[in-house]
Design a protein around this motif. Structure first.
Motif, PDB file in Angstrom:
ATOM      1  N   PHE A 154       0.864  -1.173   0.000  1.00  0.00           N
ATOM      2  CA  PHE A 154       0.000   0.000   0.000  1.00  0.00           C
ATOM      3  C   PHE A 154       0.898   1.219   0.000  1.00  0.00           C
ATOM      4  O   PHE A 154       1.846   1.296   0.799  1.00  0.00           O
ATOM      5  CB  PHE A 154      -0.924   0.032   1.219  1.00  0.00           C
ATOM      6  N   GLU A 155       0.615   2.160  -0.870  1.00  0.00           N
ATOM      7  CA  GLU A 155       1.405   3.379  -0.946  1.00  0.00           C
ATOM      8  C   GLU A 155       0.493   4.567  -1.167  1.00  0.00           C
ATOM      9  O   GLU A 155      -0.605   4.438  -1.731  1.00  0.00           O
ATOM     10  CB  GLU A 155       2.450   3.265  -2.059  1.00  0.00           C
ATOM     11  N   ALA A 156       0.936   5.701  -0.683  1.00  0.00           N
ATOM     12  CA  ALA A 156       0.132   6.917  -0.795  1.00  0.00           C
ATOM     13  C   ALA A 156       1.059   8.115  -0.911  1.00  0.00           C
ATOM     14  O   ALA A 156       2.143   8.137  -0.335  1.00  0.00           O
ATOM     15  CB  ALA A 156      -0.783   7.072   0.421  1.00  0.00           C
ATOM     16  N   ALA A 157       0.604   9.111  -1.669  1.00  0.00           N
ATOM     17  CA  ALA A 157       1.332  10.374  -1.763  1.00  0.00           C
ATOM     18  C   ALA A 157       0.316  11.498  -1.703  1.00  0.00           C
ATOM     19  O   ALA A 157      -0.797  11.378  -2.233  1.00  0.00           O
ATOM     20  CB  ALA A 157       2.133  10.449  -3.065  1.00  0.00           C
ATOM     21  N   GLY A 158       0.694  12.584  -1.046  1.00  0.00           N
ATOM     22  CA  GLY A 158      -0.232  13.706  -0.909  1.00  0.00           C
ATOM     23  C   GLY A 158       0.468  15.038  -1.029  1.00  0.00           C
ATOM     24  O   GLY A 158       1.631  15.183  -0.662  1.00  0.00           O
ATOM     25  N   VAL A 205      -3.108  10.492  -3.695  1.00  0.00           N
ATOM     26  CA  VAL A 205      -3.385   9.267  -4.437  1.00  0.00           C
ATOM     27  C   VAL A 205      -2.976   8.094  -3.565  1.00  0.00           C
ATOM     28  O   VAL A 205      -1.974   8.152  -2.853  1.00  0.00           O
ATOM     29  CB  VAL A 205      -2.629   9.235  -5.780  1.00  0.00           C
ATOM     30  N   VAL A 206      -3.773   7.029  -3.575  1.00  0.00           N
ATOM     31  CA  VAL A 206      -3.445   5.792  -2.863  1.00  0.00           C
ATOM     32  C   VAL A 206      -3.401   4.652  -3.860  1.00  0.00           C
ATOM     33  O   VAL A 206      -4.141   4.647  -4.859  1.00  0.00           O
ATOM     34  CB  VAL A 206      -4.456   5.489  -1.737  1.00  0.00           C
ATOM     35  N   VAL A 207      -2.544   3.678  -3.585  1.00  0.00           N
ATOM     36  CA  VAL A 207      -2.365   2.532  -4.476  1.00  0.00           C
ATOM     37  C   VAL A 207      -2.249   1.275  -3.632  1.00  0.00           C
ATOM     38  O   VAL A 207      -1.413   1.206  -2.724  1.00  0.00           O
ATOM     39  CB  VAL A 207      -1.088   2.664  -5.333  1.00  0.00           C
ATOM     40  N   GLY A 208      -3.078   0.291  -3.917  1.00  0.00           N
ATOM     41  CA  GLY A 208      -2.982  -1.009  -3.277  1.00  0.00           C
ATOM     42  C   GLY A 208      -2.737  -2.068  -4.321  1.00  0.00           C
ATOM     43  O   GLY A 208      -3.332  -2.018  -5.407  1.00  0.00           O
ATOM     44  N   GLY A 209      -1.866  -3.020  -4.038  1.00  0.00           N
ATOM     45  CA  GLY A 209      -1.595  -4.023  -5.053  1.00  0.00           C
ATOM     46  C   GLY A 209      -0.865  -5.235  -4.527  1.00  0.00           C
ATOM     47  O   GLY A 209      -0.421  -5.286  -3.377  1.00  0.00           O
ATOM     48  N   VAL A 210      -0.728  -6.219  -5.413  1.00  0.00           N
ATOM     49  CA  VAL A 210       0.019  -7.440  -5.109  1.00  0.00           C
ATOM     50  C   VAL A 210       0.915  -7.767  -6.296  1.00  0.00           C
ATOM     51  O   VAL A 210       0.606  -7.434  -7.445  1.00  0.00           O
ATOM     52  CB  VAL A 210      -0.912  -8.642  -4.822  1.00  0.00           C
TER      53      VAL A 210
END
Length: 342
Positions: free
Chosen positions: A190-194, A205-210
């Motif tokens: 999980f990553e996020a930038a603001g 923006v948030v990003v979730g992934g595998v």
């Protein structure tokens, strides 16, 4: 504007808003060359499809629908004449390229930079793209279409002349959060930038992934979303302990929090989760996650910050960096064009 263009634009905006109006003298910078292949494929059931290669030995097949994406990568052979890759049970690519050099389309080096100018090869491909893929995910079957190769070379740029800058009157700031878990051969992130003004979130923006493997194929699945002040909150700069609260809108479910007290390891906890294409519902927080928070004030600090996200346990590439550099075919191509403008 297509959704897949919006998130890279936001990431670029994060960087641009952090740039100072002026800077002290800096040493010359060396930028490496890049080789980038881009092939657009017909849409498949609402998925935008493409093939990409950033070197001569690995081929990417990318499917993107809105803010959801899945990327398959496999060993291959790439040149200005052929593209070959074996995706095992998922499919194969065997293409002949017929390309010609084009004098325009790639920005040339300006007066501050020395080195060989970039160029672009443009033309057609014919052959076989046979990619039945996975159930309920996009597929591709194509025999001909358009292809582009962008080639940039190492160049050296002198820093731009600018006046020194005082304190930013707007109080702009950047925050980057990363969390990652690696279990049973599968890396979840999980990553996020603001972007914030006086510690109040303006846009994020948030990003979730595998990331996982299917035979010899690497598969990256992700879901991204824009967030605003009531959906993501960072504690005031300098406050102890450091805190982040995240509760993104659907399709994300639940919430998570980051806590880092002085002298203690960070904690990333909660029931945050999201459904990724072909990968089901994925938990994005918990005790098995490592986390980090960066709050750079200068572009140089941002460059030092992002690798911290990438180096979290699991050693998988960063999903957030994918948005600005390797997630789909258009983004590495954009980076090559940006780098040639420096």
């Amino acid at each position: 504007m297509k959704a897949k263009r919006l998130l890279p634009l936001l990431c670029a905006t994060v960087v641009l808003l952090a740039l100072p109006a002026g800077a002290n003298a800096e040493p010359n910078k060396v930028y490496p060359g890049r080789y980038l292949l881009e092939i657009d494929l017909p849409d498949s059931n609402g998925w935008e499809m493409s093939i990409a290669a950033r070197d001569h030995e690995r081929v990417y097949l990318v499917a993107q629908r809105g803010f959801a994406s899945v990327t398959y990568s496999a060993p291959g052979r790439v040149s200005s004449e052929r593209v070959e890759a074996d995706f095992g049970s998922l499919g194969r690519i065997d293409l002949q390229l017929d390309l010609e050099a084009r004098g325009t389309g790639v920005p040339r080096l300006h007066g501050r930079c020395s080195g060989r100018s970039p160029f672009e090869l443009v033309g057609r491909f014919h052959g076989t793209v046979d990619f039945p893929g996975e159930p309920n995910v996009a597929r591709a079957s194509v025999q001909r279409g358009h292809a582009t190769i962008t080639r940039t070379f190492q160049h050296v740029c002198r820093p731009a002349k600018s006046a020194a800058r005082g304190k930013d009157p707007l109080g702009l700031g950047i925050s980057v959060l990363g969390a990652r878990s690696h279990e049973n051969g599968r890396t979840t992130s999980f990553e996020a930038a603001g972007i914030s003004i006086e510690d109040a979130l303006l846009l994020g923006v948030v990003v979730g992934g595998v990331r996982e493997r299917i035979g010899e194929v690497n598969v990256a699945r992700s879901r991204s979303e824009l967030v605003f002040e009531d959906e993501m909150h960072f504690s005031r700069r300098g406050a102890q302990p450091e805190r982040v609260q995240v509760k993104p809108p659907k399709p994300f479910l639940g919430s998570a929090s980051y806590l880092k007290a002085a002298g203690e390891p960070p904690r990333w906890a909660g029931d945050l989760r999201v459904r990724v294409p072909g990968g089901g519902l994925v938990a994005l927080a918990g005790p098995n996650f490592d986390g980090t928070l960066c709050r750079p004030r200068l572009p140089q600090e941002l460059a030092q910050c992002l690798p911290r996200v990438r180096e979290l346990r699991g050693a998988a590439p960063s999903a957030l960096l994918d948005l600005y550099g390797s997630g789909s075919h258009s983004q590495p191509l954009a980076l090559a064009r940006l780098s040639s403008l420096r």
